[in-house]
Design a protein around this motif. Sequence first.
Motif, PDB file in Angstrom:
ATOM      1  N   GLU A   1     -11.140   3.379 -23.239  1.00  0.00           N
ATOM      2  CA  GLU A   1     -10.880   1.939 -23.206  1.00  0.00           C
ATOM      3  C   GLU A   1     -10.857   1.402 -21.776  1.00  0.00           C
ATOM      4  OE1 GLU A   1      -7.820   0.338 -25.661  1.00  0.00           O
ATOM      5  OE2 GLU A   1      -8.269   1.723 -27.286  1.00  0.00           O
TER       6      GLU A   1
ATOM      7  N   GLU B   1      -7.349  -4.996 -26.126  1.00  0.00           N
ATOM      8  CA  GLU B   1      -6.055  -5.518 -26.555  1.00  0.00           C
ATOM      9  C   GLU B   1      -5.069  -4.408 -26.901  1.00  0.00           C
ATOM     10  OE1 GLU B   1      -6.440  -8.608 -29.456  1.00  0.00           O
ATOM     11  OE2 GLU B   1      -8.140  -9.487 -28.402  1.00  0.00           O
ATOM     12  N   ASP B   2      -5.336  -3.223 -26.429  1.00  0.00           N
ATOM     13  CA  ASP B   2      -4.451  -2.086 -26.694  1.00  0.00           C
ATOM     14  C   ASP B   2      -3.201  -2.224 -25.835  1.00  0.00           C
ATOM     15  OD1 ASP B   2      -3.219   0.435 -26.945  1.00  0.00           O
ATOM     16  OD2 ASP B   2      -5.151   1.394 -27.292  1.00  0.00           O
ATOM     17  N   GLU B   3      -2.074  -2.413 -26.461  1.00  0.00           N
ATOM     18  CA  GLU B   3      -0.824  -2.618 -25.738  1.00  0.00           C
ATOM     19  C   GLU B   3      -0.417  -1.407 -24.913  1.00  0.00           C
ATOM     20  OE1 GLU B   3       2.222  -3.994 -28.382  1.00  0.00           O
ATOM     21  OE2 GLU B   3       1.036  -5.727 -28.997  1.00  0.00           O
ATOM     22  N   ARG B   4      -0.948  -0.240 -25.260  1.00  0.00           N
ATOM     23  CA  ARG B   4      -0.608   0.969 -24.505  1.00  0.00           C
ATOM     24  C   ARG B   4      -1.105   0.906 -23.067  1.00  0.00           C
ATOM     25  NH1 ARG B   4      -3.120   5.510 -28.238  1.00  0.00           N
ATOM     26  NH2 ARG B   4      -4.803   3.984 -28.138  1.00  0.00           N
TER      27      ARG B   4
ATOM     28  N   GLY C   1      -0.803  -1.621 -21.108  1.00  0.00           N
ATOM     29  CA  GLY C   1       0.162  -2.389 -20.328  1.00  0.00           C
ATOM     30  C   GLY C   1      -0.487  -3.286 -19.286  1.00  0.00           C
ATOM     31  N   GLU C   2       0.012  -3.199 -18.056  1.00  0.00           N
ATOM     32  CA  GLU C   2      -0.460  -4.050 -16.968  1.00  0.00           C
ATOM     33  C   GLU C   2      -1.889  -3.748 -16.523  1.00  0.00           C
ATOM     34  OE1 GLU C   2       2.278  -4.036 -13.727  1.00  0.00           O
ATOM     35  OE2 GLU C   2       3.968  -4.605 -14.981  1.00  0.00           O
TER      36      GLU C   2
ATOM     37  N   VAL D   1      -4.504  -3.995 -18.054  1.00  0.00           N
ATOM     38  CA  VAL D   1      -5.457  -5.003 -18.519  1.00  0.00           C
ATOM     39  C   VAL D   1      -5.653  -6.096 -17.470  1.00  0.00           C
ATOM     40  CG1 VAL D   1      -5.122  -4.579 -20.983  1.00  0.00           C
ATOM     41  CG2 VAL D   1      -3.737  -6.300 -19.831  1.00  0.00           C
ATOM     42  N   SER D   2      -4.769  -6.157 -16.483  1.00  0.00           N
ATOM     43  CA  SER D   2      -4.939  -7.125 -15.400  1.00  0.00           C
ATOM     44  C   SER D   2      -6.151  -6.785 -14.525  1.00  0.00           C
ATOM     45  CB  SER D   2      -3.682  -7.197 -14.534  1.00  0.00           C
ATOM     46  OG  SER D   2      -3.481  -5.986 -13.833  1.00  0.00           O
TER      47      SER D   2
END
Length: 76
Positions: free
Chosen positions: A25, A37-40, A42-43, A45-46
Amino acid sequence: MASCSMFTEIASGRNLNEMNELDKEMKELIVVGKTVEDERLGEAVSLKNVHQLPARYNCALMPWQAFKKLIQNENR
């Protein structure tokens, strides 16, 4: 080194299968710019706009690459 800090937060408490999933991912996020959009993650994705800066791919993926090499060397 922000990506290394993010990696340690992500990796903490995860098993190898999860890390392999997250590695895929992250590569899609960094290299292709795919929305993840995988919450695992975390940051991490910034880092979504790094795909616009190919010279920064290795900076963002460095801890993931190092982890992958460590695992490969352990399996030899």
